[in-house]
Design a protein around this motif. Structure first.
Motif, PDB file in Angstrom:
ATOM      1  N   THR A  20       0.850  -1.181   0.000  1.00 16.84           N
ATOM      2  CA  THR A  20       0.000   0.000   0.000  1.00 16.84           C
ATOM      3  C   THR A  20       0.893   1.241   0.000  1.00 16.84           C
ATOM      4  N   ARG A  21       0.310   2.412   0.120  1.00 15.05           N
ATOM      5  CA  ARG A  21       1.097   3.645   0.095  1.00 15.05           C
ATOM      6  C   ARG A  21       1.712   3.977   1.462  1.00 15.05           C
ATOM      7  N   ARG A  22       1.381   3.226   2.473  1.00 12.51           N
ATOM      8  CA  ARG A  22       1.877   3.525   3.811  1.00 12.51           C
ATOM      9  C   ARG A  22       3.344   3.124   3.981  1.00 12.51           C
ATOM     10  N   GLY A  23       4.071   3.934   4.734  1.00  7.76           N
ATOM     11  CA  GLY A  23       5.436   3.600   5.097  1.00  7.76           C
ATOM     12  C   GLY A  23       6.501   4.147   4.172  1.00  7.76           C
ATOM     13  N   GLY A  24       6.143   5.060   3.283  1.00  8.23           N
ATOM     14  CA  GLY A  24       7.107   5.603   2.343  1.00  8.23           C
ATOM     15  C   GLY A  24       7.644   6.964   2.737  1.00  8.23           C
ATOM     16  N   ALA A  25       8.575   7.465   1.923  1.00  7.87           N
ATOM     17  CA  ALA A  25       9.251   8.729   2.206  1.00  7.87           C
ATOM     18  C   ALA A  25       8.699   9.906   1.399  1.00  7.87           C
ATOM     19  N   SER A  26       7.794   9.644   0.468  1.00  7.13           N
ATOM     20  CA  SER A  26       7.272  10.711  -0.384  1.00  7.13           C
ATOM     21  C   SER A  26       6.322  11.626   0.394  1.00  7.13           C
ATOM     22  N   SER A  27       6.141  12.842  -0.153  1.00  4.14           N
ATOM     23  CA  SER A  27       5.268  13.825   0.501  1.00  4.14           C
ATOM     24  C   SER A  27       4.332  14.457  -0.525  1.00  4.14           C
ATOM     25  N   GLY A  28       3.469  15.340  -0.044  1.00  3.93           N
ATOM     26  CA  GLY A  28       2.518  16.004  -0.932  1.00  3.93           C
ATOM     27  C   GLY A  28       1.508  15.025  -1.502  1.00  3.93           C
ATOM     28  N   VAL A  29       1.171  15.176  -2.783  1.00  2.00           N
ATOM     29  CA  VAL A  29       0.189  14.279  -3.396  1.00  2.00           C
ATOM     30  C   VAL A  29       0.721  12.851  -3.470  1.00  2.00           C
ATOM     31  N   PHE A  30       2.041  12.695  -3.338  1.00  2.00           N
ATOM     32  CA  PHE A  30       2.656  11.374  -3.394  1.00  2.00           C
ATOM     33  C   PHE A  30       2.831  10.761  -2.004  1.00  2.00           C
ATOM     34  N   ALA A  31       2.346  11.425  -0.978  1.00  2.00           N
ATOM     35  CA  ALA A  31       2.633  11.031   0.404  1.00  2.00           C
ATOM     36  C   ALA A  31       2.555   9.518   0.586  1.00  2.00           C
ATOM     37  N   GLY A  32       3.694   8.949   1.006  1.00  2.00           N
ATOM     38  CA  GLY A  32       3.750   7.520   1.222  1.00  2.00           C
ATOM     39  C   GLY A  32       4.770   6.824   0.346  1.00  2.00           C
ATOM     40  N   LEU A  33       4.462   5.583  -0.012  1.00  2.00           N
ATOM     41  CA  LEU A  33       5.398   4.703  -0.699  1.00  2.00           C
ATOM     42  C   LEU A  33       5.183   4.772  -2.218  1.00  2.00           C
ATOM     43  N   ASN A  34       5.486   5.914  -2.800  1.00  2.00           N
ATOM     44  CA  ASN A  34       5.394   6.049  -4.254  1.00  2.00           C
ATOM     45  C   ASN A  34       6.605   5.385  -4.899  1.00  2.00           C
ATOM     46  N   CYS A  35       6.367   4.375  -5.727  1.00  2.00           N
ATOM     47  CA  CYS A  35       7.469   3.613  -6.322  1.00  2.00           C
ATOM     48  C   CYS A  35       7.603   3.841  -7.821  1.00  2.00           C
ATOM     49  N   GLY A  36       6.959   4.884  -8.329  1.00  2.00           N
ATOM     50  CA  GLY A  36       6.990   5.132  -9.763  1.00  2.00           C
ATOM     51  C   GLY A  36       7.941   6.224 -10.184  1.00  2.00           C
ATOM     52  N   TYR A  37       9.019   5.842 -10.885  1.00  2.00           N
ATOM     53  CA  TYR A  37       9.917   6.847 -11.449  1.00  2.00           C
ATOM     54  C   TYR A  37       9.217   7.666 -12.529  1.00  2.00           C
ATOM     55  N   GLY A  38       8.140   7.154 -13.073  1.00  2.00           N
ATOM     56  CA  GLY A  38       7.409   7.880 -14.108  1.00  2.00           C
ATOM     57  C   GLY A  38       6.575   9.026 -13.574  1.00  2.00           C
ATOM     58  N   SER A  39       6.461   9.128 -12.261  1.00  2.00           N
ATOM     59  CA  SER A  39       5.758  10.262 -11.663  1.00  2.00           C
ATOM     60  C   SER A  39       6.705  11.451 -11.584  1.00  2.00           C
ATOM     61  N   SER A  40       6.174  12.595 -11.190  1.00  2.00           N
ATOM     62  CA  SER A  40       7.011  13.788 -11.052  1.00  2.00           C
ATOM     63  C   SER A  40       7.592  13.920  -9.643  1.00  2.00           C
ATOM     64  N   ASP A  41       7.486  12.877  -8.859  1.00  2.00           N
ATOM     65  CA  ASP A  41       8.093  12.832  -7.534  1.00  2.00           C
ATOM     66  C   ASP A  41       9.623  12.882  -7.678  1.00  2.00           C
ATOM     67  N   GLN A  42      10.318  13.214  -6.607  1.00  2.00           N
ATOM     68  CA  GLN A  42      11.778  13.275  -6.634  1.00  2.00           C
ATOM     69  C   GLN A  42      12.361  11.881  -6.845  1.00  2.00           C
ATOM     70  N   HIS A  43      13.279  11.784  -7.795  1.00  2.00           N
ATOM     71  CA  HIS A  43      13.859  10.494  -8.151  1.00  2.00           C
ATOM     72  C   HIS A  43      14.519   9.826  -6.941  1.00  2.00           C
ATOM     73  N   ASP A  44      15.253  10.595  -6.151  1.00  2.00           N
ATOM     74  CA  ASP A  44      15.943  10.041  -4.990  1.00  2.00           C
ATOM     75  C   ASP A  44      14.968   9.504  -3.955  1.00  2.00           C
ATOM     76  N   ILE A  45      13.835  10.172  -3.816  1.00  2.00           N
ATOM     77  CA  ILE A  45      12.827   9.722  -2.852  1.00  2.00           C
ATOM     78  C   ILE A  45      12.192   8.414  -3.321  1.00  2.00           C
ATOM     79  N   VAL A  46      11.894   8.325  -4.612  1.00  2.00           N
ATOM     80  CA  VAL A  46      11.351   7.082  -5.161  1.00  2.00           C
ATOM     81  C   VAL A  46      12.348   5.941  -4.952  1.00  2.00           C
ATOM     82  N   SER A  47      13.630   6.229  -5.127  1.00  2.00           N
ATOM     83  CA  SER A  47      14.661   5.213  -4.913  1.00  2.00           C
ATOM     84  C   SER A  47      14.665   4.726  -3.464  1.00  2.00           C
ATOM     85  N   ILE A  48      14.469   5.643  -2.524  1.00  2.00           N
ATOM     86  CA  ILE A  48      14.379   5.256  -1.114  1.00  2.00           C
ATOM     87  C   ILE A  48      13.187   4.325  -0.908  1.00  2.00           C
ATOM     88  N   ASN A  49      12.056   4.681  -1.491  1.00  2.00           N
ATOM     89  CA  ASN A  49      10.859   3.852  -1.354  1.00  2.00           C
ATOM     90  C   ASN A  49      11.075   2.460  -1.941  1.00  2.00           C
TER      91      ASN A  49
END
Length: 251
Positions: A20-49
């Motif tokens: 699920t999206r819980r337990g991730g490092a992303s914030s804002g509309v991505f808050a949580g465990l966003n694992c998609g590099y195709g999103s506009s989330d920060q690449h480094d944050i997605v890598s952490i997730n």
């Protein structure tokens, strides 16, 4: 925060999870465990997730492999870490220590396992891929590695449910043009709208492949914003972007 991972007894003998999206490092509309590099989330944050997912799957981050999803019916075979993600919507392997992954945000994530043969698979099955044969192709590729359809278990993870999946008549006509019996996956809504049963359609396709143990976790991505990302919910809320959920399996 601890990761929230949905599992199924149908996939016993594997390490797997619909995250699920819980337990991730992303914030804002991505808050949580966003694992998609195709999103506009920060690449480094997605890598952490993604590293957190790999740790939960007991593999190194580069052994969490996937595909460049294009809503196709294509399935590829993986035997180790990848330099590039091939364009496809399903991936299979018989290699131990490799975790197969699929990203979704309303489409069906489907995990497969033939534990007797030691073959696993993961598929991204939106309406287009499911209609065009991505699930059948996944089973075919697993059989090419020694699996038998009768021994495969398949589980559909969190996806959009029929009450939330409103479509127009043109959408329904695409299905009926392939087979008139597909009208049973549609119920009438308001005006000329219909509601499509995506997981119901996926289960039928899996059973047509000869898979007797096929199930859905019965989680709706649209209906539960606290646990799941949803493309359609994002569109309705007019948000700029959305996160991607990950599902993974390894043997």
């Amino acid at each position: 925060m601890t990761l929230d991972i949905i599992t199924s007894p149908d996939l016993d003998g594997t390490t797997h999870g619909f995250f699920t999206r819980r337990g991730g490092a992303s914030s804002g509309v991505f808050a949580g465990l966003n694992c998609g590099y195709g999103s506009s989330d920060q690449h480094d944050i997605v890598s952490i997730n993604r590293a957190r997912v790999a740790e939960a799957m007991h593999v190194a981050p580069d052994h969490l492999v996937g595909v460049h999803q294009i809503h196709s019916a294509d399935a590829v075979i993986a035997d180790g870490p990848q330099d590039q993600h091939p364009k496809a919507d399903a991936i299979v392997t018989a290699t131990k220590g490799v975790a197969l992954s699929i990203l979704t945000a309303d489409c069906q994530p489907v995990l497969f396992a033939d534990t007797k043969a030691g073959v696993i698979g993961a598929a991204h099955a939106g309406w287009k891929g499911a209609l065009n044969g991505v699930l059948e192709r996944t089973v075919q590729q697993m059989e090419a590695l020694g699996a038998k359809a009768a021994n495969i278990s398949a589980v559909i993870g969190p996806c959009i449910s029929q009450p939330a999946y409103e479509v127009g008549p043109d959408f329904m006509e695409q299905f009926i043009a392939v087979d008139p019996i597909y009208n049973r996956f549609f119920v009438a809504g308001n005006d000329d709208r219909y509601h499509f049963d995506l997981p119901g359609f996926g289960l039928m396709k899996l059973r047509e492949c000869g898979i007797s143990r096929a199930s859905w976790t019965h989680h709706c991505t649209y209906a539960d914003p606290a646990r799941f990302y949803s493309y359609r919910r994002t569109v309705h809320k007019k948000e700029a972007d959305y996160g991607r959920l990950i599902a993974a399996i390894t043997i």
